[in-house]
Write a protein that holds these residues in place. Structure first.
Motif, PDB file in Angstrom:
ATOM      1  N   THR A 214       0.836  -1.196   0.000  1.00 49.70           N
ATOM      2  CA  THR A 214       0.000   0.000   0.000  1.00 49.70           C
ATOM      3  C   THR A 214       0.873   1.248   0.000  1.00 49.70           C
ATOM      4  O   THR A 214       1.838   1.345   0.764  1.00 49.70           O
ATOM      5  CB  THR A 214      -0.917   0.024   1.238  1.00 49.70           C
ATOM      6  OG1 THR A 214      -1.789  -1.104   1.202  1.00 49.70           O
ATOM      7  CG2 THR A 214      -1.762   1.294   1.256  1.00 49.70           C
TER       8      THR A 214
ATOM      9  N   ILE B 151      -7.506  -1.527 -10.080  1.00 53.05           N
ATOM     10  CA  ILE B 151      -8.373  -2.093  -9.038  1.00 53.05           C
ATOM     11  C   ILE B 151      -9.374  -1.021  -8.624  1.00 53.05           C
ATOM     12  O   ILE B 151      -9.031   0.154  -8.490  1.00 53.05           O
ATOM     13  CB  ILE B 151      -7.538  -2.540  -7.827  1.00 53.05           C
ATOM     14  CG1 ILE B 151      -6.496  -3.583  -8.254  1.00 53.05           C
ATOM     15  CG2 ILE B 151      -8.437  -3.102  -6.732  1.00 53.05           C
ATOM     16  CD1 ILE B 151      -5.467  -3.877  -7.172  1.00 53.05           C
ATOM     17  N   ARG B 152     -10.615  -1.428  -8.419  1.00 53.86           N
ATOM     18  CA  ARG B 152     -11.669  -0.481  -8.030  1.00 53.86           C
ATOM     19  C   ARG B 152     -12.357  -0.915  -6.745  1.00 53.86           C
ATOM     20  O   ARG B 152     -12.457  -2.099  -6.443  1.00 53.86           O
ATOM     21  CB  ARG B 152     -12.719  -0.357  -9.133  1.00 53.86           C
ATOM     22  CG  ARG B 152     -12.301   0.469 -10.315  1.00 53.86           C
ATOM     23  CD  ARG B 152     -13.427   0.595 -11.314  1.00 53.86           C
ATOM     24  NE  ARG B 152     -13.709  -0.674 -11.988  1.00 53.86           N
ATOM     25  CZ  ARG B 152     -14.674  -0.844 -12.881  1.00 53.86           C
ATOM     26  NH1 ARG B 152     -15.473   0.160 -13.188  1.00 53.86           N
ATOM     27  NH2 ARG B 152     -14.859  -2.007 -13.457  1.00 53.86           N
ATOM     28  N   ASP B 153     -12.843   0.069  -6.045  1.00 53.87           N
ATOM     29  CA  ASP B 153     -13.757  -0.136  -4.929  1.00 53.87           C
ATOM     30  C   ASP B 153     -14.972   0.713  -5.245  1.00 53.87           C
ATOM     31  O   ASP B 153     -14.966   1.931  -5.044  1.00 53.87           O
ATOM     32  CB  ASP B 153     -13.104   0.292  -3.614  1.00 53.87           C
ATOM     33  CG  ASP B 153     -14.019   0.047  -2.411  1.00 53.87           C
ATOM     34  OD1 ASP B 153     -15.142  -0.475  -2.607  1.00 53.87           O
ATOM     35  OD2 ASP B 153     -13.619   0.394  -1.290  1.00 53.87           O
ATOM     36  N   GLY B 154     -16.003   0.104  -5.797  1.00 55.54           N
ATOM     37  CA  GLY B 154     -17.142   0.864  -6.295  1.00 55.54           C
ATOM     38  C   GLY B 154     -16.734   1.629  -7.529  1.00 55.54           C
ATOM     39  O   GLY B 154     -16.159   1.067  -8.474  1.00 55.54           O
TER      40      GLY B 154
ATOM     41  N   ARG C  76     -14.517   4.077  -7.454  1.00 61.41           N
ATOM     42  CA  ARG C  76     -13.206   4.680  -7.213  1.00 61.41           C
ATOM     43  C   ARG C  76     -12.083   3.714  -7.572  1.00 61.41           C
ATOM     44  O   ARG C  76     -12.133   2.524  -7.252  1.00 61.41           O
ATOM     45  CB  ARG C  76     -13.083   5.094  -5.754  1.00 61.41           C
ATOM     46  CG  ARG C  76     -11.734   5.715  -5.427  1.00 61.41           C
ATOM     47  CD  ARG C  76     -11.598   6.163  -3.986  1.00 61.41           C
ATOM     48  NE  ARG C  76     -10.280   6.736  -3.792  1.00 61.41           N
ATOM     49  CZ  ARG C  76      -9.932   7.966  -4.139  1.00 61.41           C
ATOM     50  NH1 ARG C  76     -10.831   8.783  -4.663  1.00 61.41           N
ATOM     51  NH2 ARG C  76      -8.704   8.407  -3.954  1.00 61.41           N
TER      52      ARG C  76
ATOM     53  N   THR D  93      -8.625   2.271  -6.783  1.00 60.12           N
ATOM     54  CA  THR D  93      -7.919   2.161  -5.500  1.00 60.12           C
ATOM     55  C   THR D  93      -6.553   1.500  -5.596  1.00 60.12           C
ATOM     56  O   THR D  93      -5.910   1.251  -4.572  1.00 60.12           O
ATOM     57  CB  THR D  93      -8.776   1.369  -4.500  1.00 60.12           C
ATOM     58  OG1 THR D  93      -9.057   0.075  -5.049  1.00 60.12           O
ATOM     59  CG2 THR D  93     -10.078   2.106  -4.207  1.00 60.12           C
TER      60      THR D  93
ATOM     61  N   THR E 108      -2.019  -1.177  -3.600  1.00 59.25           N
ATOM     62  CA  THR E 108      -3.115  -0.273  -3.264  1.00 59.25           C
ATOM     63  C   THR E 108      -2.625   1.169  -3.260  1.00 59.25           C
ATOM     64  O   THR E 108      -1.517   1.458  -2.800  1.00 59.25           O
ATOM     65  CB  THR E 108      -3.695  -0.626  -1.889  1.00 59.25           C
ATOM     66  OG1 THR E 108      -4.226  -1.960  -1.943  1.00 59.25           O
ATOM     67  CG2 THR E 108      -4.800   0.340  -1.476  1.00 59.25           C
TER      68      THR E 108
ATOM     69  N   ARG F 248      -3.829   4.679  -1.764  1.00 66.30           N
ATOM     70  CA  ARG F 248      -4.808   5.353  -0.897  1.00 66.30           C
ATOM     71  C   ARG F 248      -5.298   6.663  -1.497  1.00 66.30           C
ATOM     72  O   ARG F 248      -6.451   7.055  -1.306  1.00 66.30           O
ATOM     73  CB  ARG F 248      -4.183   5.618   0.473  1.00 66.30           C
ATOM     74  CG  ARG F 248      -4.020   4.384   1.347  1.00 66.30           C
ATOM     75  CD  ARG F 248      -3.536   4.764   2.742  1.00 66.30           C
ATOM     76  NE  ARG F 248      -2.172   5.256   2.696  1.00 66.30           N
ATOM     77  CZ  ARG F 248      -1.126   4.578   3.180  1.00 66.30           C
ATOM     78  NH1 ARG F 248      -1.300   3.384   3.720  1.00 66.30           N
ATOM     79  NH2 ARG F 248       0.081   5.096   3.113  1.00 66.30           N
TER      80      ARG F 248
END
Length: 575
Positions: free
Chosen positions: A5, A235-238, A240, A242, A253, A255
């Motif tokens: 990250t 990579i997505r989170d919803g 967004r 990420t 990742t 942030r």
């Protein structure tokens, strides 16, 4: 496979990527740079290294009257509204450019000088400058970057170490002994080389110097640079973005944001076939070989829009056996013309290279399925031209390599009629074209295409040639024809972005967490090219602005204070 990250993940180690990484790290954000190739520097390291950022601190020392109002009029005048470039992006580039360059200079080893007289490409347009706005890097001693010098993207001409020919040198070297400045600049290059060797320095210049200077900033800020690390997908989170997934399966990742700065699709045969006209293609691109559109495709997969995919930073080139030779000065020197298969001139041969290639395509940008109107075409010149001027790196008077003639890149004949027959153009038409042009050369006025009317035309002309530095008659046998092909310095289309370098969807909404800069993004220049360094200039500025947006107080996971002073700040980075 690993799982890491960072605050910011930058994909690509060219000018845009290093600008973003330096800015992010200097603002206290943990940052990593991922580079697909086994070497760093991207297409920036293979370039001439010019930087076109109006109003910057270096330029203002020499041209204090170059205010941004002039530059604003200029860019808005030459960027075609039909290209779809948001005017706010143009204004932001101008308003924040000097700030960005100042910050990068303070946080790296970047050291630039003004290229005196290197004209804007459209100096007669409102706000244009015949004196030029381009800066170039000073020669850089690679001892400063230690072992990293061994993994730098090689300059495509593979110049010997310490032999640094600056942009300001090349103009005069191309005219050989015709002007006293030619021998003077040759002496300067020689002395620079000798002194470097005596002092144990290991000099590089042009784009290699620019990239190396920025790498100093990365290393001093503790930013890890991962070579041989290719992007597979975002990579997505919803809604967004990420982070990224690499082709090796590593999950990284981000942030605060992912910055795509991994170049265009120069060497993707599939993408070029989809978006652009042949015969241009990967084989004729001078961009980094690993520029295959990975970032653009990944952005498309998460809903990003693209623009200008049919265009490129075109470079009329001669397809020599060792690879395409970018014909920068050769087209402007007197005693030469360019003709199509009909044996006719079709443009001002001295046009800026992007515009010249557009004319080779028939005025289009390289898109479509039909034949290009003025291809094939040839640069035709006589023995006087060959005796006087540098040609594709061969000094005037020296015979051209036999391999160039055997390969068909260059054709030589004892008369214009024989030359026409050899390259397959109508004999009478070619002779008539040359005769008409010779009349223009003697009068000093090109009544057909106005070659030599612009200050830019004269930059690579011969100032000793009268009455016009750009026009010279073709009279002395043998005659030559060099094949001209539409190579490029990289593609121009990419992810559509706003003035903060944020990736946009087709409806104009922002894709949170995703940024693009450099040739991975759609060019702020639209279909044109403002002046020397108008690719690298925006790449640096929008890389900087992308990182600033990641560091903004309202960004996700923002620390309480992301400000930095003018002094250098070392960020703490994992890895």
């Amino acid at each position: 496979m690993t799982d890491e990250t960072y605050d910011v993940v930058v994909v690509g180690s060219g000018g845009a990527g290093m600008a973003a990484a330096i800015t992010a790290a200097a603002h206290g954000l943990s940052t990593v740079v991922l580079e697909k190739a086994p070497v760093w520097g991207g297409t920036t390291a293979r370039s001439g290294g010019g930087v076109w950022i109006p109003g910057n601190d270096v330029l203002r020392k020499h041209v204090p009257a170059d205010d941004l109002d002039h530059a604003r009029r200029y860019l808005h005048a030459i960027v075609d509204p039909a290209a779809g470039v948001d005017p706010t992006r143009i204004d932001t580039y101008l308003d924040r450019g000097a700030e960005a360059l100042r910050f990068l200079t303070e946080h790296s080893a970047l050291d630039l000088e003004w290229v005196r007289g290197y004209s804007d490409y459209f100096p007669e347009a409102p706000g244009g400058r015949a004196g030029g706005r381009s800066c170039e890097p000073l020669p850089f001693d690679t001892r400063r970057i230690g072992a990293d010098a061994a993994t730098m993207q090689p300059f495509y001409t593979k110049a010997p170490l310490n032999v640094v020919v600056k942009q300001s040198d090349y103009r005069w070297l191309s005219t050989g002994l015709r002007h006293w400045r030619g021998p003077l600049h040759l002496l300067r290059v020689g002395l620079r080389t000798i002194l470097a060797r005596l002092r144990g320095r290991r000099l590089v210049g042009l784009g290699s110097a620019l990239s190396s200077s920025l790498l100093v900033g990365l290393r001093e800020l503790g930013v890890p640079l991962r070579l041989d690390t290719a992007l597979a997908e975002l990579i997505r989170d919803g809604d967004r973005v990420t982070g990224v997934l690499t082709t090796a399966g590593d999950r990284i990742t981000a942030r605060r944001g992912v910055v795509l700065a991994c170049g265009g699709f120069d060497h993707s045969a599939a993408m070029r076939a989809e978006h652009q006209r042949e015969p241009a293609g990967p084989r004729l691109s001078l961009g980094a070989a690993t520029n295959t559109g990975d970032g653009i495709r990944a952005a498309l997969d998460v809903g990003a829009a693209t623009a200008l995919m049919d265009d490129a930073w075109w470079a009329p080139s001669i397809p020599l056996p060792r690879g395409p030779w970018f014909a920068l000065a050769e087209r402007s020197l007197p005693g030469s013309i360019i003709v199509n298969a009909r044996g006719e001139r079709f443009m001002n041969e001295s046009l800026p290279y992007v515009e010249a290639t557009h004319r080779m395509f028939g005025g289009r940008y390289g898109a479509g399925d039909g034949p290009a109107e003025n291809l094939p075409c040839w640069l035709v010149f006589d023995q006087t031209y060959r005796d006087r001027y540098l040609f594709a790196g061969v000094t005037g008077g020296r015979p051209l390599p036999k391999s160039w003639l055997a390969d068909g890149a260059i054709t030589r004949a004892g008369s214009l009629g024989e030359l026409a027959a050899a390259i397959g153009v109508p004999t009478g038409v070619l002779a008539g074209t040359v005769d008409r042009f010779n009349g223009f050369a003697r009068a000093g006025v090109d009544a057909d295409f106005h070659r030599g009317a612009s200050a830019y035309d004269h930059y690579y002309g011969d100032t000793t040639n009268k009455p016009n530095p750009s026009l010279g008659a073709l009279t002395k046998a043998p005659f030559y024809a060099a094949r001209m092909v539409p190579a490029d310095l990289g593609t121009k289309g990419g992810v559509l972005t706003d003035e903060r370098a944020r990736a946009l969807r087709a409806d104009g909404s922002v894709i949170a967490g995703l940024y693009a800069a450099g040739n991975a993004s759609a060019a702020v220049m639209g279909h044109t090219y403002a002046g020397p360094g108008a690719t690298i200039g925006p790449a640096l500025v929008f890389g900087y602005l992308a990182a600033l947006d990641c560091a903004a107080p309202d960004a996700p996971d923002a620390p309480a204070d992301t400000g930095v002073s003018g002094s250098r700040t070392r960020a703490t980075n994992p890895g």
